[in-house]
Design a protein around this motif. Structure first.
Motif, PDB file in Angstrom:
ATOM      1  N   ASN A 227      -9.908 -12.386   1.336  1.00  0.00           N
ATOM      2  CA  ASN A 227     -10.341 -13.330   0.594  1.00  0.00           C
ATOM      3  C   ASN A 227     -10.924 -12.989  -0.668  1.00  0.00           C
ATOM      4  OD1 ASN A 227     -10.201 -15.609   2.984  1.00  0.00           O
ATOM      5  ND2 ASN A 227     -11.514 -13.859   3.711  1.00  0.00           N
ATOM      6  N   THR A 228     -11.414 -11.745  -0.802  1.00  0.00           N
ATOM      7  CA  THR A 228     -11.883 -11.410  -2.066  1.00  0.00           C
ATOM      8  C   THR A 228     -11.262 -10.126  -2.511  1.00  0.00           C
ATOM      9  OG1 THR A 228     -13.348  -9.885  -0.929  1.00  0.00           O
ATOM     10  CG2 THR A 228     -14.075 -12.150  -1.442  1.00  0.00           C
ATOM     11  N   GLN A 229     -11.350  -9.557  -3.931  1.00  0.00           N
ATOM     12  CA  GLN A 229     -10.760  -8.362  -4.194  1.00  0.00           C
ATOM     13  C   GLN A 229     -11.355  -7.320  -3.528  1.00  0.00           C
ATOM     14  OE1 GLN A 229      -8.338  -8.405  -6.505  1.00  0.00           O
ATOM     15  NE2 GLN A 229      -8.720 -10.166  -7.536  1.00  0.00           N
ATOM     16  N   SER A 230     -12.473  -7.322  -2.996  1.00  0.00           N
ATOM     17  CA  SER A 230     -13.140  -6.182  -2.278  1.00  0.00           C
ATOM     18  C   SER A 230     -12.398  -6.247  -0.829  1.00  0.00           C
ATOM     19  CB  SER A 230     -14.613  -6.259  -2.296  1.00  0.00           C
ATOM     20  OG  SER A 230     -15.004  -5.934  -1.025  1.00  0.00           O
ATOM     21  N   GLU A 231     -12.218  -7.259  -0.316  1.00  0.00           N
ATOM     22  CA  GLU A 231     -11.335  -7.259   0.929  1.00  0.00           C
ATOM     23  C   GLU A 231      -9.948  -6.829   0.597  1.00  0.00           C
ATOM     24  OE1 GLU A 231     -13.998 -10.822   3.358  1.00  0.00           O
ATOM     25  OE2 GLU A 231     -12.018 -11.048   2.336  1.00  0.00           O
ATOM     26  N   LEU A 232      -9.535  -7.025  -0.327  1.00  0.00           N
ATOM     27  CA  LEU A 232      -8.169  -6.707  -0.798  1.00  0.00           C
ATOM     28  C   LEU A 232      -8.099  -5.192  -0.869  1.00  0.00           C
ATOM     29  CD1 LEU A 232      -5.258  -7.610  -1.545  1.00  0.00           C
ATOM     30  CD2 LEU A 232      -5.950  -7.463  -3.806  1.00  0.00           C
ATOM     31  N   ALA A 233      -9.119  -4.685  -1.677  1.00  0.00           N
ATOM     32  CA  ALA A 233      -9.102  -3.098  -2.006  1.00  0.00           C
ATOM     33  C   ALA A 233      -9.393  -2.439  -0.547  1.00  0.00           C
ATOM     34  CB  ALA A 233     -10.290  -2.795  -2.685  1.00  0.00           C
ATOM     35  N   ASN A 234     -10.116  -3.269   0.473  1.00  0.00           N
ATOM     36  CA  ASN A 234     -10.455  -2.359   1.635  1.00  0.00           C
ATOM     37  C   ASN A 234      -9.216  -2.534   2.565  1.00  0.00           C
ATOM     38  OD1 ASN A 234     -12.226  -1.222   3.425  1.00  0.00           O
ATOM     39  ND2 ASN A 234     -12.447  -3.028   4.629  1.00  0.00           N
ATOM     40  N   VAL A 235      -8.586  -3.508   2.494  1.00  0.00           N
ATOM     41  CA  VAL A 235      -7.092  -3.666   3.380  1.00  0.00           C
ATOM     42  C   VAL A 235      -6.196  -2.736   2.843  1.00  0.00           C
ATOM     43  CG1 VAL A 235      -5.380  -5.263   3.672  1.00  0.00           C
ATOM     44  CG2 VAL A 235      -7.592  -5.978   4.208  1.00  0.00           C
ATOM     45  N   SER A 236      -6.009  -2.567   1.353  1.00  0.00           N
ATOM     46  CA  SER A 236      -5.254  -1.604   0.887  1.00  0.00           C
ATOM     47  C   SER A 236      -5.404  -0.227   1.292  1.00  0.00           C
ATOM     48  CB  SER A 236      -5.270  -1.733  -0.607  1.00  0.00           C
ATOM     49  OG  SER A 236      -4.929  -2.855  -1.042  1.00  0.00           O
ATOM     50  N   ARG A 237      -6.798   0.086   1.391  1.00  0.00           N
ATOM     51  CA  ARG A 237      -7.231   1.346   1.980  1.00  0.00           C
ATOM     52  C   ARG A 237      -6.695   1.892   3.433  1.00  0.00           C
ATOM     53  NH1 ARG A 237     -10.987   3.151   4.809  1.00  0.00           N
ATOM     54  NH2 ARG A 237     -11.889   0.991   4.776  1.00  0.00           N
ATOM     55  N   VAL A 238      -6.980   0.797   4.113  1.00  0.00           N
ATOM     56  CA  VAL A 238      -6.677   0.951   5.533  1.00  0.00           C
ATOM     57  C   VAL A 238      -4.898   1.028   5.645  1.00  0.00           C
ATOM     58  CG1 VAL A 238      -6.509  -0.185   7.573  1.00  0.00           C
ATOM     59  CG2 VAL A 238      -8.603  -0.410   6.350  1.00  0.00           C
ATOM     60  N   MET A 239      -4.429   0.296   4.795  1.00  0.00           N
ATOM     61  CA  MET A 239      -2.819   0.233   4.882  1.00  0.00           C
ATOM     62  C   MET A 239      -2.539   1.687   4.349  1.00  0.00           C
ATOM     63  SD  MET A 239      -0.178  -1.353   5.741  1.00  0.00           S
ATOM     64  CE  MET A 239      -0.352  -3.202   5.597  1.00  0.00           C
ATOM     65  N   ARG A 240      -3.167   2.209   3.347  1.00  0.00           N
ATOM     66  CA  ARG A 240      -2.744   3.411   2.812  1.00  0.00           C
ATOM     67  C   ARG A 240      -2.755   4.658   3.904  1.00  0.00           C
ATOM     68  NH1 ARG A 240      -4.269   7.916  -0.084  1.00  0.00           N
ATOM     69  NH2 ARG A 240      -6.526   7.678   0.284  1.00  0.00           N
ATOM     70  N   GLU A 241      -3.798   4.544   4.401  1.00  0.00           N
ATOM     71  CA  GLU A 241      -4.366   5.757   5.555  1.00  0.00           C
ATOM     72  C   GLU A 241      -3.448   5.671   6.709  1.00  0.00           C
ATOM     73  OE1 GLU A 241      -8.521   4.973   6.063  1.00  0.00           O
ATOM     74  OE2 GLU A 241      -8.939   6.098   4.219  1.00  0.00           O
ATOM     75  N   GLU A 242      -2.986   4.408   7.012  1.00  0.00           N
ATOM     76  CA  GLU A 242      -2.124   4.193   8.159  1.00  0.00           C
ATOM     77  C   GLU A 242      -0.640   4.819   7.834  1.00  0.00           C
ATOM     78  OE1 GLU A 242      -1.343   0.084   9.417  1.00  0.00           O
ATOM     79  OE2 GLU A 242      -3.397   0.242  10.340  1.00  0.00           O
ATOM     80  N   ILE A 243      -0.214   4.472   6.705  1.00  0.00           N
ATOM     81  CA  ILE A 243       1.148   4.962   6.352  1.00  0.00           C
ATOM     82  C   ILE A 243       1.043   6.481   6.231  1.00  0.00           C
ATOM     83  CG2 ILE A 243       2.873   5.144   4.528  1.00  0.00           C
ATOM     84  CD1 ILE A 243       2.119   1.845   3.924  1.00  0.00           C
ATOM     85  N   ILE A 244      -0.053   7.104   5.535  1.00  0.00           N
ATOM     86  CA  ILE A 244      -0.007   8.488   5.369  1.00  0.00           C
ATOM     87  C   ILE A 244      -0.246   9.351   6.807  1.00  0.00           C
ATOM     88  CG2 ILE A 244      -1.605  10.386   4.622  1.00  0.00           C
ATOM     89  CD1 ILE A 244      -1.819   8.920   2.031  1.00  0.00           C
ATOM     90  N   ALA A 245      -0.972   8.518   7.764  1.00  0.00           N
ATOM     91  CA  ALA A 245      -1.194   9.374   9.084  1.00  0.00           C
ATOM     92  C   ALA A 245       0.300   9.260   9.728  1.00  0.00           C
ATOM     93  CB  ALA A 245      -2.224   8.352   9.737  1.00  0.00           C
ATOM     94  N   ARG A 246       0.930   7.952   9.601  1.00  0.00           N
ATOM     95  CA  ARG A 246       2.475   8.011  10.205  1.00  0.00           C
ATOM     96  C   ARG A 246       3.293   9.190   9.421  1.00  0.00           C
ATOM     97  NH1 ARG A 246       6.545   4.448   8.601  1.00  0.00           N
ATOM     98  NH2 ARG A 246       5.399   3.275   7.438  1.00  0.00           N
ATOM     99  N   TRP A 247       3.246   9.441   8.252  1.00  0.00           N
ATOM    100  CA  TRP A 247       3.842  10.683   7.870  1.00  0.00           C
ATOM    101  C   TRP A 247       3.510  12.136   8.273  1.00  0.00           C
ATOM    102  CZ3 TRP A 247       8.703   9.090   7.542  1.00  0.00           C
ATOM    103  CH2 TRP A 247       8.916   7.803   7.014  1.00  0.00           C
ATOM    104  N   LEU A 248       2.404  11.938   8.291  1.00  0.00           N
ATOM    105  CA  LEU A 248       2.056  13.268   8.786  1.00  0.00           C
ATOM    106  C   LEU A 248       2.436  13.635  10.045  1.00  0.00           C
ATOM    107  CD1 LEU A 248      -1.898  13.350   7.326  1.00  0.00           C
ATOM    108  CD2 LEU A 248       0.125  14.671   6.611  1.00  0.00           C
TER     109      LEU A 248
END
Ligand code: UD1
Ligand code: MG
Length: 462
Positions: A227-248
């Motif tokens: 709903n906010t830029q801060s939530e967008l940044a947070n969701v992006s961080r979670v997504m980024r970490e998930e993808i990185i964990a998958r490739w590791l």
């Protein structure tokens, strides 16, 4: 009668984003929020023609995006945004012919297929089932009120002090029996703090009519709304970490997981090494044994095996075959292909060009609209003059050519196999096979010139 449809609500203004971009088009990594939501739905096997997306605020842009990316998905217009209850009601014509319907907020990019599957299975159990989560900070989410055999939702702004203490909140994912929803959807009013028609009010109306309502809890990480830029940044961080964990987990070595960004459509292989500060976007694929050096940004790049991107390379819409070396500091773009064992070095730009097997463009060059055969060497500072102000013209360099430093290829122009150019040449005509093209003024030396001019004038200045 079709049995199941999915309605995604994406018509809201997204006021809290404070942006001219429609909320669902804001990117998480490099894909819009709505893209993740629709993929999730399609991934559990829902046919795209059974998926409807409600658009409204900024709807033209959302529609344009969806038509390109998911042409079979149904676009439904909510012309005035009067709340989620109003949104669902405005699509009644579309959903009333189904037996069951899943309704999803369009701002939930982290939701997982398993949760959606579980929600779908609830269509058998209740007239309405909602997904909830236990929020560490429940903020403005709707609070879950659990009765003995029923569930209802109170929006934050309408909640009492004690209700606001509740940490179990509405995720914005609903499974409805269409017949039951049909009965109550017209009864939702806007008699509340926000003067909006709330979809969550459907549960209360169902409970009053003896219909069954239920809820199940999912982890907070996947149920966060944006709903906010801060939530967008947070969701992006979670997504980024998930993808990185998958490739590791798939055998990729990521030297510094904190500084690497990998988009959701990127495909890597075991024994790929990613150095710090790398971004991989779009449909980039990287073959096994390849190394992506620091500071590199790849978008829609296809890399074979054992490719070595030394550092600071930007590669877009291009292919680097096995054992290619590139960088540091090169820009490779617009359908360029580097064949096996070729090399693009320091301060080199390659555009819409084909670099043959084993060929080298080591330093300070621009090759645009050029084809190079195999085992060509391009001397430092050589460029194609491919643009005459109107057209982009082609340069063709055959196999085994040797291009002297600082050669200008005034395209269209050709070097046949085995040809060479003298350093500093401006090549305007074809150089035949095995010939040397010399296209420069002859040098003339003027004796004692310095003594008479230059050095005299500057005498004593240093
Ligand atoms: C909503 C829920 C809240 C829940 C939260 C979860 C309501 C009234 N409240 O609040 O209980 O905890 O989601 O994230 O539903 N939309 C439309 N048309 C409209 C209004 C909204 O299509 O007229 C869409 C938005 O684009 C968005 C979704 O519905 O994708 C939810 O709207 P939003 O404004 O984000 O609701 P929240 O305040 O988050
Ligand atoms: Mg929301």
């Amino acid at each position: 009668m079709n049995s199941l449809c999915v309605l995604i609500m994406a018509a809201g203004k997204g006021t809290r984003m404070k942006s001219a971009i429609p909320k669902v088009l804001h990117p998480v990594l490099d894909n819009p929020i709505i893209d993740y939501v629709i993929r999730n739905v399609l991934s559990v096997g829902i046919p795209p023609e059974n998926v409807g997306v409600l658009v409204g605020s900024g709807g033209e842009r959302v529609e344009e995006y969806l038509q390109k990316k998911f042409p079979e998905v149904k676009i439904l217009w909510q012309h005035e945004q009067l709340g989620t209850g109003h949104a669902v009601k405005s699509a009644l014509e579309w959903w009333q012919n189904y037996e069951n319907m899943i309704v999803l907020n369009g701002d939930l990019p982290l939701m997982k297929p398993e949760s959606l599957k579980e929600l779908i299975s609830c269509c058998e159990k209740n007239d309405c089932t909602v997904i909830t989560f236990n929020a560490e900070n429940p903020g403005a989410y709707g609070r879950i009120l659990r009765g003995e055999n029923s569930v209802s939702i109170i929006e934050f702004k309408d909640a009492s002090e004690s209700q606001r203490e509740i940490h179990e909140v509405n995720a914005g994912c609903y499974a409805f029996r269409v017949k039951a929803l049909h009965e109550v959807i017209g009864l939702i009013t806007n008699d509340n703090a926000q003067k909006e028609y709330y979809l969550p009010d459907a549960l209360k109306l169902m409970n009053e009519r003896g219909m069954s309502t239920g809820a199940f809890v999912m982890p907070e990480e996947q149920m966060q709304g944006v709903n906010t830029q801060s939530e967008l940044a947070n969701v992006s961080r979670v997504m980024r970490e998930e993808i990185i964990a998958r490739w590791l987990n798939e055998g990729v070595r990521i030297v510094d997981t904190g500084s690497v960004y990998i988009g959701v459509d990127v495909v890597l292989s075991p024994d790929v090494v990613i150095m710090p500060n790398v971004q991989l976007w779009g449909k980039t694929t990287v073959g096994t044994g390849s190394i992506i050096g620091s500071g590199s940004i790849l978008r829609n790049a296809t890399l074979g095996r054992n490719v070595n991107i030394i550092a600071y390379a930007v590669i877009e819409n291009s292919t680097l075959n096995d054992n290619v070396k590139a960088g540091p500091f090169c820009y490779i773009r617009d359908n360029t292909v580097l064949e096996e064992n070729s090399f693009a070095g320091k301060f080199v730009e390659l555009k819409n060009s084909r670099i043959g097997r084993g060929s080298k463009v080591p330093h300070l060059s621009y090759m645009g609209d050029a084809t190079l055969g195999h085992d060509v060497n391009i001397g430092a500072g050589s460029i194609t003059c491919n643009y005459d102000g109107e057209n982009k013209n082609k340069t063709h360099i055959g196999n085994n050519c040797f291009v002297g430093s600082n050669t200008m290829f005034v395209a269209p122009v050709e070097l046949s196999d085995g040809a060479a150019t003298a350093a500093g040449s401006v090549i305007t005509q074809r150089v035949p096979e095995n010939s040397l093209g010399v296209g420069r003024a002859r040098q003339k030396n003027i004796a004692d010139w310095s003594l008479r001019n230059h050095h005299q004038q500057h005498k004593g200045e240093n």
